[in-house]
Design an enzyme around this catalytic site. Structure first.
Site, mmCIF file in Angstrom:
data_model
loop_
_atom_site.group_PDB
_atom_site.id
_atom_site.type_symbol
_atom_site.label_atom_id
_atom_site.label_comp_id
_atom_site.label_asym_id
_atom_site.label_seq_id
_atom_site.Cartn_x
_atom_site.Cartn_y
_atom_site.Cartn_z
ATOM 1 N N ASP A 7 1.731 -7.513 -12.531
ATOM 2 C CA ASP A 7 0.620 -6.860 -14.343
ATOM 3 C C ASP A 7 0.948 -8.100 -15.337
ATOM 4 O OD1 ASP A 7 2.635 -6.293 -15.486
ATOM 5 O OD2 ASP A 7 2.497 -3.874 -15.478
ATOM 6 N N HIS A 8 0.174 -7.518 -15.935
ATOM 7 C CA HIS A 8 0.798 -8.360 -17.639
ATOM 8 C C HIS A 8 1.786 -8.922 -18.353
ATOM 9 C CE1 HIS A 8 -0.111 -4.032 -18.802
ATOM 10 N NE2 HIS A 8 0.644 -4.559 -19.740
ATOM 11 N N GLY A 65 6.525 -4.870 -15.496
ATOM 12 C CA GLY A 65 7.605 -4.609 -16.567
ATOM 13 C C GLY A 65 9.224 -4.568 -16.253
ATOM 14 N N GLY A 67 9.238 -3.535 -12.822
ATOM 15 C CA GLY A 67 9.695 -3.634 -11.116
ATOM 16 C C GLY A 67 8.991 -1.887 -10.650
ATOM 17 N N ILE A 68 9.381 -0.824 -11.314
ATOM 18 C CA ILE A 68 9.530 0.402 -10.956
ATOM 19 C C ILE A 68 8.224 0.854 -10.497
ATOM 20 C CG2 ILE A 68 9.741 2.636 -11.124
ATOM 21 C CD1 ILE A 68 11.920 1.400 -13.260
ATOM 22 N N GLY A 69 6.693 0.344 -11.189
ATOM 23 C CA GLY A 69 5.747 1.018 -11.501
ATOM 24 C C GLY A 69 5.023 0.350 -9.762
ATOM 25 N N HIS A 97 19.350 -4.695 5.937
ATOM 26 C CA HIS A 97 19.311 -3.815 6.363
ATOM 27 C C HIS A 97 17.863 -2.904 6.299
ATOM 28 C CE1 HIS A 97 23.803 -3.474 4.940
ATOM 29 N NE2 HIS A 97 23.555 -4.208 5.942
ATOM 30 N N ASN A 98 17.210 -3.280 5.766
ATOM 31 C CA ASN A 98 15.739 -2.597 5.686
ATOM 32 C C ASN A 98 14.549 -3.504 6.105
ATOM 33 O OD1 ASN A 98 17.080 -2.131 2.772
ATOM 34 N ND2 ASN A 98 17.735 -0.236 3.866
ATOM 35 N N HIS A 133 19.994 -0.269 11.983
ATOM 36 C CA HIS A 133 19.219 -0.094 11.225
ATOM 37 C C HIS A 133 17.762 -0.535 11.827
ATOM 38 C CE1 HIS A 133 22.371 -1.743 8.196
ATOM 39 N NE2 HIS A 133 22.582 -2.180 9.536
ATOM 40 N N ARG A 136 16.800 3.378 12.013
ATOM 41 C CA ARG A 136 16.710 3.990 10.611
ATOM 42 C C ARG A 136 14.849 3.407 10.346
ATOM 43 N NH1 ARG A 136 22.510 2.322 8.658
ATOM 44 N NH2 ARG A 136 23.532 4.240 10.111
#
Length: 141
Positions: A7-8, A65, A67-69, A97-98, A133, A136
């Site tokens: 994003d911006h 901004g 990284g969460i959203g 692991h993931n 792994h 999981r």
């Protein structure tokens, strides 16, 4: 091929990532955004995630901004395991692991020097294929 989306708030850091990928000779597809003008991160995070989920791209890098959203948004796409990483250990561990297929970062959280190290670790670290792994990841799916 690496899917890119931002994003911006992540635009300027993404420009650094693009330059770095080009220096490494890695192919990418940029799903935007293309300026610092305010946009909605789900549009770009999900566009990059759909390219990874469909197999059009092998991995993805998404930036907003924090990284969460953008990571929450990408993880809504079936088959996506987007990991928010702001340190090298997390980038390595999430690949081992993931088998994370997308890296999310926050441009207002880390600077370009660390971000590019995280990109390299994420792209260069293979999945361990350890039975626990694999089990999981199956549970997540």
């Amino acid at each position: 091929m690496i899917a890119l989306g931002c994003d911006h708030g992540g635009y300027e850091l993404m420009q650094e990532v693009i330059k770095h990928l080009e220096e490494r000779g890695l192919e990418y597809k940029n799903f935007g955004c293309y300026s610092t003008e305010s946009v909605d991160y789900p549009v770009y995070g999900q566009a990059a995630a759909k390219a990874v989920a469909s197999g059009e791209c092998d991995k993805g890098i998404i930036i907003c901004g924090t990284g969460i959203g953008i990571s929450i948004s990408a993880n809504k796409i079936k088959g996506i395991r987007a990991a928010l990483c702001h340190d090298c250990f997390s980038a390595q561990a999430t690949r081992e692991h993931n088998d994370a297929n997308m890296l999310a970062m926050g441009a207002r959280v880390i600077g370009p020097g660390l971000a590019l190290k995280i990109v390299d670790i994420f792209l260069d670290t293979p999945f361990s294929n350890d039975e626990r792994h694999v089990r999981r990841i199956g549970m997540i799916e």
